[in-house]
Design a protein around this motif. Sequence first.
Motif: not given
Length: 166
Positions: A21-30, A32-43, A74-76
């Motif tokens: 996944x590529x996203x533009x715009x993170x700010x504080x990461x709200x 981003x956290x939701x996407x990363x939570x799904x990736x974490x659960x997906x392993x 899982x975040x770059x």
Amino acid sequence: ISESSRLFLYALCKIIKPKTIVETGVAYGLSTSYILQALYENKSGTLYSIDSIFRPWESKEMIGSVIPNNLRENWKLIVGKSKERLKKTLLELEEIDIFFHDSLHTYKNMMFEFETAWPMIKKDGFLISDDVIGNNAFNDFCNSENIIPTILGNDNWSLGLVKKIS
């Protein structure tokens, strides 16, 4: 980004199990956290985020500052403006499952990001944009590619998405 949009991103990532996944715009990461939570659960999967310091009182450390440490594996983070970093990032990745725009919401920037990301999205991948009712960039892009978008939201928030069929 609205809570409804964040929940949608989480659910989509849980369902399609994206690799890249590529996203533009993170700010504080709200969001981003939701996407990363799904990736974490997906392993599996990696989120590449491009953002820059755009307010004088901000610092690099503020970008993604609300992202829990256990989700950062899982975040770059790629620091810089999308017009400077997006094309190179996409070329290095070669193919992505999801592109998510949530950076500068000007017509020019949105069109640049959509036109740059679209060729790199794999078949059955998604292009998603926050705040699509602020200007005509998303609709104009979809019209230029002859694709029918889905717009979610109401007067307070909007999220546009298209699935790449071919």
